[in-house]
Design a protein around this motif. Structure first.
Motif, short mmCIF file in Angstrom:
data_model
loop_
_atom_site.label_atom_id
_atom_site.label_comp_id
_atom_site.label_asym_id
_atom_site.label_seq_id
_atom_site.Cartn_x
_atom_site.Cartn_y
_atom_site.Cartn_z
N VAL A 1 -33.64 32.84 41.21
CA VAL A 1 -32.66 33.93 41.16
C VAL A 1 -31.38 33.32 40.58
O VAL A 1 -30.78 32.42 41.17
N LEU A 2 -31.00 33.78 39.38
CA LEU A 2 -29.92 33.15 38.63
C LEU A 2 -28.76 34.12 38.42
O LEU A 2 -28.90 35.14 37.75
N LEU A 3 -27.61 33.76 39.01
CA LEU A 3 -26.37 34.50 38.71
C LEU A 3 -25.80 33.90 37.42
O LEU A 3 -25.24 32.80 37.44
N ALA A 4 -26.00 34.59 36.30
CA ALA A 4 -25.46 34.15 35.00
C ALA A 4 -24.97 35.40 34.30
O ALA A 4 -25.63 35.96 33.44
N PRO A 5 -23.79 35.90 34.70
CA PRO A 5 -23.41 37.28 34.39
C PRO A 5 -23.23 37.63 32.92
O PRO A 5 -23.31 38.79 32.56
N ALA A 6 -22.97 36.62 32.05
CA ALA A 6 -22.75 36.87 30.63
C ALA A 6 -21.49 37.70 30.39
O ALA A 6 -21.28 38.26 29.33
N ALA A 7 -20.65 37.81 31.42
CA ALA A 7 -19.50 38.71 31.36
C ALA A 7 -18.40 38.18 32.28
O ALA A 7 -18.65 37.42 33.21
N ALA A 8 -17.18 38.64 32.02
CA ALA A 8 -16.06 38.28 32.88
C ALA A 8 -16.15 39.06 34.19
O ALA A 8 -16.91 40.03 34.31
N SER A 9 -15.36 38.63 35.18
CA SER A 9 -15.56 39.08 36.56
C SER A 9 -14.48 40.03 37.06
O SER A 9 -14.61 40.61 38.13
N MET A 10 -13.38 40.19 36.31
CA MET A 10 -12.17 40.79 36.89
C MET A 10 -12.30 42.26 37.27
O MET A 10 -11.43 42.81 37.93
N ASP A 11 -13.41 42.89 36.83
CA ASP A 11 -13.58 44.29 37.22
C ASP A 11 -13.95 44.43 38.69
O ASP A 11 -13.63 45.43 39.32
N THR B 1 -11.88 38.63 41.98
CA THR B 1 -10.61 38.04 41.55
C THR B 1 -10.83 37.21 40.29
O THR B 1 -10.05 37.24 39.35
N ASN B 2 -11.93 36.44 40.26
CA ASN B 2 -12.23 35.54 39.14
C ASN B 2 -13.67 35.05 39.28
O ASN B 2 -14.34 35.40 40.25
N TYR B 3 -14.13 34.23 38.32
CA TYR B 3 -15.54 33.82 38.40
C TYR B 3 -15.83 32.90 39.59
O TYR B 3 -16.93 32.95 40.15
#
Length: 476
Positions: A446-456, A459-461
């Motif tokens: 199970v891999l958290l590799a969002p390919a995207a920024a997190s601010m939505d 707070t941050n990655y």
């Protein structure tokens, strides 16, 4: 020594645009050198007011809530994130006032004998700079990692209380910082790779790539990733043809390259006899994690270190001492034969591709703010290894479309918040981990590799990664 490095700042009227991370050290440096400094920042809130008060006390004039170009202004020092089309940058260009960034300012005042080794690229910069720093330290060099990592670059060129400064800087450079640098001439530099990122800022892939290519300056030794067409092209087209061109790659090195032979990292560039000679630098086991892209980072760092004569044994010792960054393909736990891995730092598709490529069967946790990046290629390339996908965040519909098109048989679950009946203290990540666990089978990752920024959503990655890891630990 460039003609700039003697520029006297005494009496110079300098506008510092932006109170970000680099702003305050830039202001202090300029004030120390006798400049008259005006700081402008569009924000006017509780984060910037205390900083503004300190800088006002130190002798700067500070304007909050607006970003005018001051009437009297000889030079603008701009924060790296500011776009070339921002009103202040445009006004400065029209008034024929030079605009530079913090890196260029540092270069102009750096001590003549300080050596800079520069790293840019879409992904792997921080890891490569940290590896380089560790190798130089193992070699007994007085080195500091600067740029987007560690110390602001302007602080690394100022003498400390004993009048000393680091002999070598391992400099991480973003495309933004390179855009605002004009006379930068590192001893050696590498463009690790170029993939679409920040295209909204640069106005397209070509200008983004060319901004990175500026690191190959006159006199700068060129270190290139032989597997990355842009890296090679920029060195050949934008670099100095009179300096060595040293390639690195995961295959057997040719003469003038660094590469891999069986399980050894080998140098055939910085050796007495590049035709017949080779130096063993380290083994694959010394590189952690030994994922292919990380071996490439290690080779890039080794090439830069070897360019100033670092011993082979120090390359190996540096890799052994190097601790990978948090949230960069970090193993969290194994539950019921399923590994959980946190690569929250994969904030763009290219970074996610690197970690997806390291595992054979993946339940992929992805989504967030895509910043205009295209995900089709990523999904198409990874489709064969996907067991399932859990999508979160503002731009998840684009990921779902790509999955529908290129991986139609892969089950997809979308999560937009914590479970309605979630226990106290559970977050959206508990719902994500539960959905991923339901799809995973023994031997999967199970891999958290969002390919995207997190601010939505976060707070941050780092927070995104921490909440993921906490949710995994609650499974235990």
């Amino acid at each position: 020594m460039s003609h700039h490095s003697t520029t006297p700042f005494a009496g110079l009227r300098v506008c510092v645009a932006g109170l970000g991370v680099s702003g305050p050290p830039v202001v202090r440096l300029l004030l120390e050198r006798g400049a008259r400094v005006t700081v402008v920042d569009g924000r006017d809130d509780d984060t910037v007011r205390p900083v503004a008060a300190e800088l006002t006390a130190a002798g700067a004039e500070v304007v909050l809530g607006a970003t005018p170009l001051p009437d009297e202004c000889d030079l603008v020092v701009i924060s790296p994130g500011w776009r070339p089309d921002s009103p202040l940058a445009v006004a400065a260009a029209e008034a024929d006032v030079e605009v530079i960034g913090d890196v260029e300012l540092a270069w102009r005042i750096k001590p003549a004998d300080q050596v800079w080794l520069a790293v840019t690229g879409t992904n792997g910069k921080t890891t490569t700079v940290r590896m380089l720093e560790a190798m130089l330290r193992a070699d007994g060099r007085d080195v500091l990692a600067v740029g987007n990592v560690g110390t602001p670059v302007v602080d690394a060129v100022r003498p400390d209380t004993d009048g000393r400064h680091p002999d070598v800087l391992a400099v991480e450079l973003s495309s933004f910082q390179l855009h605002w640098s004009s006379s930068l001439r590192p001893h050696a530099a590498t463009v690790l790779n170029v993939a679409p990122d920040h295209l909204d800022w640069h106005g397209g892939l070509e200008p983004y790539a060319r901004a990175k290519g500026a690191v190959f300056a006159p006199g700068t030794l060129r270190v290139v990733n032989t597997a990355d067409p842009w890296s090679v092209r920029l060195a050949e087209e934008d670099g100095d043809p009179h300096t060595p061109l040293v390639g690195f790659g995961l295959g057997t090195p040719r003469s003038g390259e660094l590469g891999v032979v069986e399980d050894l990292l080998v140098d055939r560039a910085f050796v007495d006899d590049p035709v017949g000679g080779a130096e063993e630098l380290a083994t694959l086991a010394d590189v952690r994690p030994p994922a292919p892209h990380n071996v490439a980072n290690a080779l890039a760092a080794a090439a830069l270190a070897r360019s100033i004569g670092v011993a082979p044994a120090s390359i190996r010792a540096g890799l052994a001492a190097f601790a990978p960054e948090p949230h960069r393909i970090a193993y969290v736990a194994s539950v019921a034969g399923v590994d959980y891995v946190d690569d929250s730092k994969a904030t763009n598709p290219h970074a996610a591709a690197a970690s997806l490529g390291a595992y054979a069967s993946v339940v992929w946790v992805a989504g967030g703010l895509l910043k205009g990046a295209e995900v089709t290629d990523l999904v198409a390339a990874s489709a064969g290894r996907l067991r399932g996908a859990v999508l979160i965040g503002a731009d998840r519909a684009r990921l779902r479309e790509a999955l529908t098109e290129h991986a139609p048989d892969v089950p997809v679950v979308e999560i937009d918040g914590p479970a309605p009946d979630a226990p106290e203290g559970h977050t959206v990540m508990d719902a994500v981990v539960a959905a991923a666990t339901a799809m995973a089978q023994e031997g999967d990752t199970v891999l958290l590799a969002p390919a995207a920024a997190s601010m939505d959503m976060f707070t941050n990655y780092p927070e995104r990664g921490r909440l993921f890891a906490e949710a995994v630990h609650r499974l235990l």
